[in-house]
Design an enzyme around this catalytic site. Structure first.
Site, PDB file in Angstrom:
ATOM      1  N   ASP A 260       0.808  -1.218   0.000  1.00 24.69           N
ATOM      2  CA  ASP A 260       0.000   0.000   0.000  1.00 24.69           C
ATOM      3  C   ASP A 260       0.840   1.266   0.000  1.00 24.69           C
ATOM      4  OD1 ASP A 260       0.883  -0.801   2.588  1.00 24.69           O
ATOM      5  OD2 ASP A 260      -0.531   0.559   3.527  1.00 24.69           O
TER       6      ASP A 260
ATOM      7  N   LYS B 243      -6.683  -0.286   6.579  1.00 23.31           N
ATOM      8  CA  LYS B 243      -5.448  -0.074   7.327  1.00 23.31           C
ATOM      9  C   LYS B 243      -5.261   1.420   7.596  1.00 23.31           C
ATOM     10  CE  LYS B 243      -0.720   0.764   6.966  1.00 23.31           C
ATOM     11  NZ  LYS B 243       0.398   0.673   6.075  1.00 23.31           N
TER      12      LYS B 243
ATOM     13  N   GLU C 130      -3.142  -0.032  13.851  1.00 28.76           N
ATOM     14  CA  GLU C 130      -1.680   0.023  13.750  1.00 28.76           C
ATOM     15  C   GLU C 130      -1.091   1.274  14.399  1.00 28.76           C
ATOM     16  OE1 GLU C 130       1.903   0.119  10.382  1.00 28.76           O
ATOM     17  OE2 GLU C 130      -0.183   0.069   9.742  1.00 28.76           O
TER      18      GLU C 130
ATOM     19  N   GLU D 139       2.201   2.294  15.225  1.00 30.07           N
ATOM     20  CA  GLU D 139       3.589   1.846  15.078  1.00 30.07           C
ATOM     21  C   GLU D 139       4.495   2.607  16.045  1.00 30.07           C
ATOM     22  OE1 GLU D 139       7.240   1.601  11.808  1.00 30.07           O
ATOM     23  OE2 GLU D 139       5.211   2.051  11.128  1.00 30.07           O
TER      24      GLU D 139
ATOM     25  N   LYS E 214      -1.853  -4.548  14.039  1.00 32.53           N
ATOM     26  CA  LYS E 214      -0.573  -4.510  13.329  1.00 32.53           C
ATOM     27  C   LYS E 214       0.438  -3.766  14.204  1.00 32.53           C
ATOM     28  CE  LYS E 214       1.679  -3.512   8.927  1.00 32.53           C
ATOM     29  NZ  LYS E 214       1.542  -3.182   7.501  1.00 32.53           N
TER      30      LYS E 214
ATOM     31  N   SER F 273       2.484  -8.774   8.602  1.00 33.51           N
ATOM     32  CA  SER F 273       1.959  -7.852   7.598  1.00 33.51           C
ATOM     33  C   SER F 273       3.155  -7.034   7.139  1.00 33.51           C
ATOM     34  CB  SER F 273       0.875  -6.945   8.196  1.00 33.51           C
ATOM     35  OG  SER F 273       0.423  -6.018   7.225  1.00 33.51           O
TER      36      SER F 273
ATOM     37  N   TYR G 247       5.899   7.107   4.747  1.00 30.36           N
ATOM     38  CA  TYR G 247       5.315   6.374   3.628  1.00 30.36           C
ATOM     39  C   TYR G 247       5.017   7.334   2.489  1.00 30.36           C
ATOM     40  CZ  TYR G 247       4.743   2.044   6.208  1.00 30.36           C
ATOM     41  OH  TYR G 247       4.980   0.877   6.894  1.00 30.36           O
TER      42      TYR G 247
END
Length: 398
Positions: free
Chosen positions: A73, A185, A225, A227, A267, A336, A398
């Protein structure tokens, strides 16, 4: 309260005679009866998505034995960075060619249960004109969709960030469902070197909970998620301490937002030392700390824990996952991965049509290795030097 209406309906309140049925209890001669007032319906509300049964089924499908998620993604900008690393221009045609290579790898669905797509990919076709969503379904892979709008500075914090994208999320999620997506997500991050501040942790947890509730209302299983970034010199104990705090907040707000726990996937980051810490952790240490975190914070109702790789090398991510699956636990502990599945594959391809088959074989090797790790059967034998190279990027976006 995170429970589906159907679950509650199937558990009627038993009256006193039913509770005592089959029990030879002698009543004392004088019984003081305490009468409890029934709770009014207005003071206890349980919201459950009309998709509750489907959400549970989707989550269980993604969390199926020996399988995990291929995270593909990357935003167009990030995909451009990946393509640039092999000398390709960031054009839609090149992104399409690479994504076609990934989803058409023969037998990928044996090891991959779900694929997270960027919006462009959800609506994209392969170079042969077949819808990418249809290719995934044919491979027995559940299509998913990245729905967040990226990180922006969090005012009032210690140089931290928050994740945007709640505005318009309901209508976007409904459209993604119509297009074939069945899970979503949303990635937010917490930085240990920057605190993390109580404000940043609360913002991350609240944003995830709102996103999760909106996703479930529109038929999408939310991947939750937060992180915890690898950036920093801190040791594994500090990561563990911060993780406990973050996950406590996340589940508090998920419950506050009436999110159905059986219809989510997590995640999380593995509990590791900071990337710049001098003391490295063994897979056994990572597994020990990470499983302790799960046991203290994650309800067994949650069907799948799909770990992110966070810049670990391909082999490191697989070894750590394998170590976590050496003993039974209440969840499906899986993967993942993005870079930790794609790195060697991308370099093998190099943008050349004649290398597609070899690149797909490389992807399948990595997917199979992680499938074995999910089952606790990975040995690490025969791994290439490329697969052992770390991929940590400081301040990665990202």
């Amino acid at each position: 309260m995170a429970a589906s209406a159907s679950l509650l309906k199937s558990s009627p309140v038993l009256d006193k005679s039913e509770l005592l049925k089959g029990q030879a209890l002698r009543q004392p001669s004088a019984v003081s009866v305490v009468r409890c007032q029934p709770v009014s319906s207005s003071s206890l509300t349980v919201r459950a998505s009309s998709y509750a049964d489907e959400l549970v089924k989707t989550a269980k499908t993604v969390a199926s034995p020996g399988r995990g998620i291929l995270a593909m993604d990357e935003s167009n900008a990030t995909c451009g960075k990946r393509l640039a690393s092999i000398g390709l221009e960031n054009t839609e045609a090149n992104r399409q060619a690479y994504r076609t290579l990934l989803v058409t790898a023969p037998g990928l669905g044996q090891y991959i249960s779900g694929a997270i797509l960027f919006e462009e990919t959800l609506y994209q076709s392969t170079v042969d004109g077949k819808k990418i969503v249809d290719i995934l379904v044919e491979q027995n892979i559940v299509p998913g969709i990245k729905v967040d709008k990226g990180l922006v500075p969090l005012a009032g914090s210690n140089n931290e960030s928050w994740c945007q994208g709640l505005d318009g999320l309901a209508s976007r999620s409904a459209a993604y469902y119509q297009q074939g997506a069945r899970f979503a997500k949303w990635r937010t991050v917490v930085s240990i070197p920057n605190g993390p501040s109580a404000l940043a942790v609360k913002e991350a947890a609240w944003g995830l909970a709102r996103y999760a509730a909106i996703s479930q209302d529109n038929g999408l299983v939310p991947i939750v998620e937060p992180e915890i970034l690898l950036d920093g010199e801190h040791g594994i104990e500090r990561t563990f301490e911060v993780s406990l705090k973050v996950w406590a907040e996340v589940f508090f707000y998920l419950a506050e937002n009436n999110v159905l726990f059986e219809g989510i996937l997590l995640k999380p980051s593995m509990v590791t030392p900071g990337a710049e810490c001098k003391d490295k952790a063994t897979p056994e240490q990572v597994a020990d700390y990470t499983l302790r975190l799960l046991k203290r914070r994650i309800p067994p109702a949650v069907p799948g824990i799909m770990f992110l790789s966070g810049g670990q090398s391909e082999v490191e991510a697989t070894l750590n996952l394998n170590a976590m699956n050496q003993a039974p636990n209440p969840w499906h502990v899986s993967f993942s991965y993005a870079r930790a599945l794609q790195n060697t594959c991308l370099k093998t391809w190099g943008g050349r049509p004649e290398n597609v088959k070899a690149a797909q074989e490389t992807l399948l090797i990595r997917a199979q290795a992680n499938s074995l790790a999910q089952l606790g059967k990975y040995t690490g034998e025969g791994e290439s030097e490329e697969a052992k190279k770390g991929m940590f990027v400081k301040g990665y976006v990202y």
